[in-house]
Design a protein around this motif. Structure first.
Motif, PDB file in Angstrom:
ATOM      1  N   THR A   1       0.838  -1.198   0.000  1.00 42.43           N
ATOM      2  CA  THR A   1       0.000   0.000   0.000  1.00 42.43           C
ATOM      3  C   THR A   1       0.873   1.249   0.000  1.00 42.43           C
ATOM      4  O   THR A   1       1.930   1.294   0.636  1.00 42.43           O
ATOM      5  CB  THR A   1      -0.915   0.017   1.227  1.00 42.43           C
ATOM      6  N   ARG A   2       0.434   2.256  -0.719  1.00 43.06           N
ATOM      7  CA  ARG A   2       1.171   3.511  -0.830  1.00 43.06           C
ATOM      8  C   ARG A   2       0.210   4.684  -0.684  1.00 43.06           C
ATOM      9  O   ARG A   2      -0.934   4.626  -1.116  1.00 43.06           O
ATOM     10  CB  ARG A   2       1.890   3.615  -2.191  1.00 43.06           C
ATOM     11  N   GLY A   3       0.712   5.770  -0.088  1.00 45.48           N
ATOM     12  CA  GLY A   3      -0.053   7.000  -0.017  1.00 45.48           C
ATOM     13  C   GLY A   3      -1.259   6.949   0.901  1.00 45.48           C
ATOM     14  O   GLY A   3      -2.161   7.783   0.790  1.00 45.48           O
ATOM     15  N   GLU A   4      -1.295   5.986   1.824  1.00 41.49           N
ATOM     16  CA  GLU A   4      -2.432   5.885   2.721  1.00 41.49           C
ATOM     17  C   GLU A   4      -2.232   6.773   3.944  1.00 41.49           C
ATOM     18  O   GLU A   4      -1.127   7.189   4.273  1.00 41.49           O
ATOM     19  CB  GLU A   4      -2.625   4.436   3.183  1.00 41.49           C
ATOM     20  N   GLN A   5      -3.350   7.044   4.614  1.00 40.96           N
ATOM     21  CA  GLN A   5      -3.287   7.697   5.916  1.00 40.96           C
ATOM     22  C   GLN A   5      -3.652   6.689   6.997  1.00 40.96           C
ATOM     23  O   GLN A   5      -4.320   5.694   6.726  1.00 40.96           O
ATOM     24  CB  GLN A   5      -4.222   8.901   5.964  1.00 40.96           C
ATOM     25  N   MET A   6      -3.219   6.970   8.202  1.00 42.63           N
ATOM     26  CA  MET A   6      -3.411   6.056   9.320  1.00 42.63           C
ATOM     27  C   MET A   6      -4.142   6.795  10.436  1.00 42.63           C
ATOM     28  O   MET A   6      -3.842   7.951  10.744  1.00 42.63           O
ATOM     29  CB  MET A   6      -2.056   5.538   9.794  1.00 42.63           C
ATOM     30  N   GLU A   7      -5.113   6.114  11.024  1.00 50.50           N
ATOM     31  CA  GLU A   7      -5.896   6.711  12.104  1.00 50.50           C
ATOM     32  C   GLU A   7      -5.312   6.311  13.454  1.00 50.50           C
ATOM     33  O   GLU A   7      -5.004   5.146  13.688  1.00 50.50           O
ATOM     34  CB  GLU A   7      -7.350   6.252  11.992  1.00 50.50           C
ATOM     35  N   ILE A   8      -5.179   7.293  14.326  1.00 46.60           N
ATOM     36  CA  ILE A   8      -4.660   7.049  15.669  1.00 46.60           C
ATOM     37  C   ILE A   8      -5.761   7.364  16.679  1.00 46.60           C
ATOM     38  O   ILE A   8      -6.360   8.445  16.644  1.00 46.60           O
ATOM     39  CB  ILE A   8      -3.420   7.924  15.964  1.00 46.60           C
ATOM     40  N   HIS A   9      -6.028   6.412  17.562  1.00 46.76           N
ATOM     41  CA  HIS A   9      -6.995   6.608  18.649  1.00 46.76           C
ATOM     42  C   HIS A   9      -6.220   6.709  19.959  1.00 46.76           C
ATOM     43  O   HIS A   9      -5.396   5.842  20.268  1.00 46.76           O
ATOM     44  CB  HIS A   9      -7.981   5.444  18.720  1.00 46.76           C
ATOM     45  N   LEU A  10      -6.484   7.757  20.727  1.00 43.60           N
ATOM     46  CA  LEU A  10      -5.760   7.938  21.975  1.00 43.60           C
ATOM     47  C   LEU A  10      -6.699   8.376  23.090  1.00 43.60           C
ATOM     48  O   LEU A  10      -7.737   8.996  22.855  1.00 43.60           O
ATOM     49  CB  LEU A  10      -4.604   8.931  21.804  1.00 43.60           C
TER      50      LEU A  10
ATOM     51  N   SER B   1      -0.732  22.016  17.159  1.00 40.03           N
ATOM     52  CA  SER B   1      -1.941  22.248  17.967  1.00 40.03           C
ATOM     53  C   SER B   1      -3.156  21.571  17.346  1.00 40.03           C
ATOM     54  O   SER B   1      -4.150  22.214  17.000  1.00 40.03           O
ATOM     55  CB  SER B   1      -2.199  23.752  18.123  1.00 40.03           C
ATOM     56  N   VAL B   2      -3.071  20.255  17.167  1.00 41.21           N
ATOM     57  CA  VAL B   2      -4.164  19.501  16.555  1.00 41.21           C
ATOM     58  C   VAL B   2      -5.448  19.720  17.350  1.00 41.21           C
ATOM     59  O   VAL B   2      -5.461  19.614  18.581  1.00 41.21           O
ATOM     60  CB  VAL B   2      -3.825  17.996  16.513  1.00 41.21           C
ATOM     61  N   SER B   3      -6.521  20.052  16.635  1.00 43.51           N
ATOM     62  CA  SER B   3      -7.778  20.344  17.312  1.00 43.51           C
ATOM     63  C   SER B   3      -8.933  19.496  16.803  1.00 43.51           C
ATOM     64  O   SER B   3      -9.792  19.065  17.576  1.00 43.51           O
ATOM     65  CB  SER B   3      -8.125  21.832  17.148  1.00 43.51           C
ATOM     66  N   HIS B   4      -8.960  19.220  15.516  1.00 36.52           N
ATOM     67  CA  HIS B   4     -10.114  18.511  14.954  1.00 36.52           C
ATOM     68  C   HIS B   4     -10.140  17.056  15.421  1.00 36.52           C
ATOM     69  O   HIS B   4      -9.152  16.329  15.299  1.00 36.52           O
ATOM     70  CB  HIS B   4     -10.046  18.553  13.427  1.00 36.52           C
ATOM     71  N   GLY B   5     -11.270  16.638  15.975  1.00 33.50           N
ATOM     72  CA  GLY B   5     -11.438  15.265  16.422  1.00 33.50           C
ATOM     73  C   GLY B   5     -10.884  14.969  17.799  1.00 33.50           C
ATOM     74  O   GLY B   5     -10.903  13.820  18.238  1.00 33.50           O
ATOM     75  N   ILE B   6     -10.383  15.989  18.509  1.00 37.86           N
ATOM     76  CA  ILE B   6      -9.770  15.805  19.821  1.00 37.86           C
ATOM     77  C   ILE B   6     -10.630  16.474  20.884  1.00 37.86           C
ATOM     78  O   ILE B   6     -11.116  17.594  20.705  1.00 37.86           O
ATOM     79  CB  ILE B   6      -8.346  16.391  19.856  1.00 37.86           C
ATOM     80  N   GLY B   7     -10.827  15.781  22.000  1.00 36.58           N
ATOM     81  CA  GLY B   7     -11.559  16.341  23.127  1.00 36.58           C
ATOM     82  C   GLY B   7     -10.658  16.516  24.329  1.00 36.58           C
ATOM     83  O   GLY B   7      -9.771  15.701  24.585  1.00 36.58           O
ATOM     84  N   LYS B   8     -10.871  17.619  25.065  1.00 45.82           N
ATOM     85  CA  LYS B   8     -10.141  17.870  26.301  1.00 45.82           C
ATOM     86  C   LYS B   8     -11.140  17.912  27.449  1.00 45.82           C
ATOM     87  O   LYS B   8     -12.150  18.622  27.376  1.00 45.82           O
ATOM     88  CB  LYS B   8      -9.370  19.189  26.237  1.00 45.82           C
ATOM     89  N   HIS B   9     -10.851  17.148  28.519  1.00 42.55           N
ATOM     90  CA  HIS B   9     -11.760  17.056  29.658  1.00 42.55           C
ATOM     91  C   HIS B   9     -11.041  17.550  30.906  1.00 42.55           C
ATOM     92  O   HIS B   9     -10.042  16.955  31.332  1.00 42.55           O
ATOM     93  CB  HIS B   9     -12.222  15.609  29.858  1.00 42.55           C
ATOM     94  N   ARG B  10     -11.524  18.623  31.467  1.00 39.26           N
ATOM     95  CA  ARG B  10     -10.944  19.168  32.697  1.00 39.26           C
ATOM     96  C   ARG B  10     -11.282  18.244  33.863  1.00 39.26           C
ATOM     97  O   ARG B  10     -12.433  17.837  34.033  1.00 39.26           O
ATOM     98  CB  ARG B  10     -11.480  20.571  32.953  1.00 39.26           C
TER      99      ARG B  10
ATOM    100  N   ASP C   1      -8.637  12.847  24.657  1.00 38.10           N
ATOM    101  CA  ASP C   1      -9.031  11.663  23.909  1.00 38.10           C
ATOM    102  C   ASP C   1      -9.560  12.062  22.536  1.00 38.10           C
ATOM    103  O   ASP C   1      -9.791  13.241  22.262  1.00 38.10           O
ATOM    104  CB  ASP C   1     -10.068  10.825  24.673  1.00 38.10           C
ATOM    105  N   GLY C   2      -9.704  11.076  21.686  1.00 37.13           N
ATOM    106  CA  GLY C   2     -10.172  11.337  20.330  1.00 37.13           C
ATOM    107  C   GLY C   2      -9.334  10.589  19.314  1.00 37.13           C
ATOM    108  O   GLY C   2      -8.670   9.598  19.625  1.00 37.13           O
ATOM    109  N   HIS C   3      -9.353  11.071  18.090  1.00 38.92           N
ATOM    110  CA  HIS C   3      -8.591  10.428  17.025  1.00 38.92           C
ATOM    111  C   HIS C   3      -7.991  11.480  16.105  1.00 38.92           C
ATOM    112  O   HIS C   3      -8.488  12.608  16.031  1.00 38.92           O
ATOM    113  CB  HIS C   3      -9.488   9.476  16.216  1.00 38.92           C
ATOM    114  N   LEU C   4      -6.920  11.128  15.444  1.00 38.46           N
ATOM    115  CA  LEU C   4      -6.289  12.008  14.464  1.00 38.46           C
ATOM    116  C   LEU C   4      -5.765  11.171  13.316  1.00 38.46           C
ATOM    117  O   LEU C   4      -5.541   9.970  13.456  1.00 38.46           O
ATOM    118  CB  LEU C   4      -5.159  12.819  15.099  1.00 38.46           C
ATOM    119  N   TRP C   5      -5.608  11.810  12.170  1.00 39.58           N
ATOM    120  CA  TRP C   5      -5.135  11.139  10.958  1.00 39.58           C
ATOM    121  C   TRP C   5      -3.726  11.615  10.644  1.00 39.58           C
ATOM    122  O   TRP C   5      -3.434  12.811  10.681  1.00 39.58           O
ATOM    123  CB  TRP C   5      -6.061  11.431   9.781  1.00 39.58           C
TER     124      TRP C   5
END
Length: 397
Positions: A63-72, A98-107, A199-203
């Motif tokens: 596979t070439r040129g793919e993106q990978m999803e990370i769950h944290l 400063s990744v923001s899309h798809g990420i949640g911050k919980h105080r 928590d959330g996910h990023l590509w």
């Protein structure tokens, strides 16, 4: 009759005359025992036929040129959400600060309870205390692209982004009109004793790279990636990067049924906890990621995901002794935080479900069970019968 006579000579199953048969109680017991044995063996053979095993095959990943999803999902009990920044970078030159899309911050409060949850967006709403037509000053910096009005810094975050683009330290926003209106300095003091869960996910691009969570806004200075550590290091409240990695995975999660069937697919960093009292402390996780696919037999679908192995290292940035390996001295320099450096394996693991036995093999085994059991039972019954006859003759004498 001639044709029937020829067929009769070919009969391998010769019949006995009913009157020549002798029925005994011992024969009845052997028959019942034989039926029970056949039943148990057939059930076992059926379970064996239904059993599914997983075979693994190692192939070249083409596979070439793919993106990978990370769950944290990571918890930081001793540092507030406002001070944490998630950045991604890779060898292709792609930088996601400063990744923001798809990420949640919980105080989190001191007991770990959630005070407030905030799911970050690329374009936040306009602050309610400002007029929509307001055009704020950027204080010598250039307005960021995320600003709702071109050339204007309408919010405190806009000014922070503008300063980061210039490579300037920002501090607590003293003297910045937007931050004073939003109470940014007061908010930092209010949240100083809190924790945070991210928590959330990023590509990311499927190439060698890293993502890290570190304090303060990130920016580039002289082709170096640095963070504004002023609020983290100069605050009155002690902060450190004690953390718990609740979950970290690459690619889509496996369905529940596959998780039960494939116990070897474990994420080695799940439920990993690290403690430190040193605010200048750095955690490094080196991950080797292997593309993995699961071909499900019953449902007929294939899941493409990833598994990984990990090597970890930690060090104090003050230049002292390591907590884990006493006596080891580390050089000064670096950024406090947790860093995940990942490498992509050129190989791929294909896990394929197969049945251990075919249907024809199942039928063959059933015939063998019935025939073999009846043969042994017949020999046993014959032995019992002959033994009883001989004992009877001895008594008659």
């Amino acid at each position: 009759m001639g044709r029937a006579s020829r067929l009769m000579r070919l009969d391998a199953f010769t019949k006995t005359v009913e009157d020549a048969r002798i029925r005994t109680s011992s024969g009845g017991i052997v028959t019942i025992f034989s039926v029970l044995v056949i039943f148990c063996l057939v059930i076992g053979e059926w379970n064996d036929y239904r059993k599914v095993s997983v075979i693994s095959e190692l192939i070249v990943d083409k596979t070439r040129g793919e993106q990978m999803e990370i769950h944290l999902n990571i918890t930081f009990p001793h540092i507030p959400c406002e001070l944490l920044t998630l950045d991604v970078m890779d060898v292709s030159g792609d930088l996601q600060p400063s990744v923001s899309h798809g990420i949640g911050k919980h105080r989190l409060d001191k007991s770990g309870g959630i005070i407030e949850s905030k799911f970050l967006e690329l374009h936040p709403e306009h602050p309610k205390h400002l007029d929509p037509s307001y055009c704020g000053e950027c204080y010598g910096a250039v307005a960021p692209d995320t600003s709702k009005k071109a050339g204007c810094c309408q919010t405190c975050d806009d000014v922070r982004e503008a300063y980061a683009a210039k490579g300037w330290a920002f501090g607590d926003g003293t003297g910045v009109h937007q931050c004073e209106e939003e109470g940014y300095k007061e908010m930092l003091k209010e949240q100083a004793g809190e924790g945070c869960r991210i928590d959330g996910h990023l590509w990311v691009n499927k190439v060698v790279g890293n993502f890290h969570i570190a304090p303060g806004k990130s920016f580039s200075n002289a082709q170096m990636h640095v963070h504004d550590l002023a609020n983290y290091l100069q605050g009155d409240v002690h902060h450190d990067f004690t953390h718990t990695i609740n979950a970290l995975s690459f690619g889509p999660p496996l369905p529940t049924d596959l998780l039960h069937e494939n116990h070897h697919q474990q994420n080695p960093l799940d439920a990993t906890s690290k403690k430190t009292s040193d605010r200048n402390y750095n955690y490094l996780y080196f991950l080797k990621i292997v593309s993995t696919s699961y071909e499900h037999l019953d449902h007929g679908y294939t899941i493409h995901t990833h598994q990984y192995s990990v090597t970890s290292h930690e060090r104090s940035l003050e230049g002292g002794k390591d907590d884990v390996h006493p006596g080891t001295v580390h050089a000064r320099g670096g950024i406090p935080g947790i860093f995940f450096s990942y490498d992509i394996s050129p190989m791929k693991v294909v896990n394929r479900e197969i049945r251990t036995k075919s249907f024809s093999g199942f039928l063959t085994s059933i015939c063998a069970i019935i025939g073999g059991t009846l043969t042994v039972a017949a020999a046993l019954d014959r032995g019992l019968y002959e033994g009883a006859r001989r004992i009877g003759k001895l008594h008659q004498r």
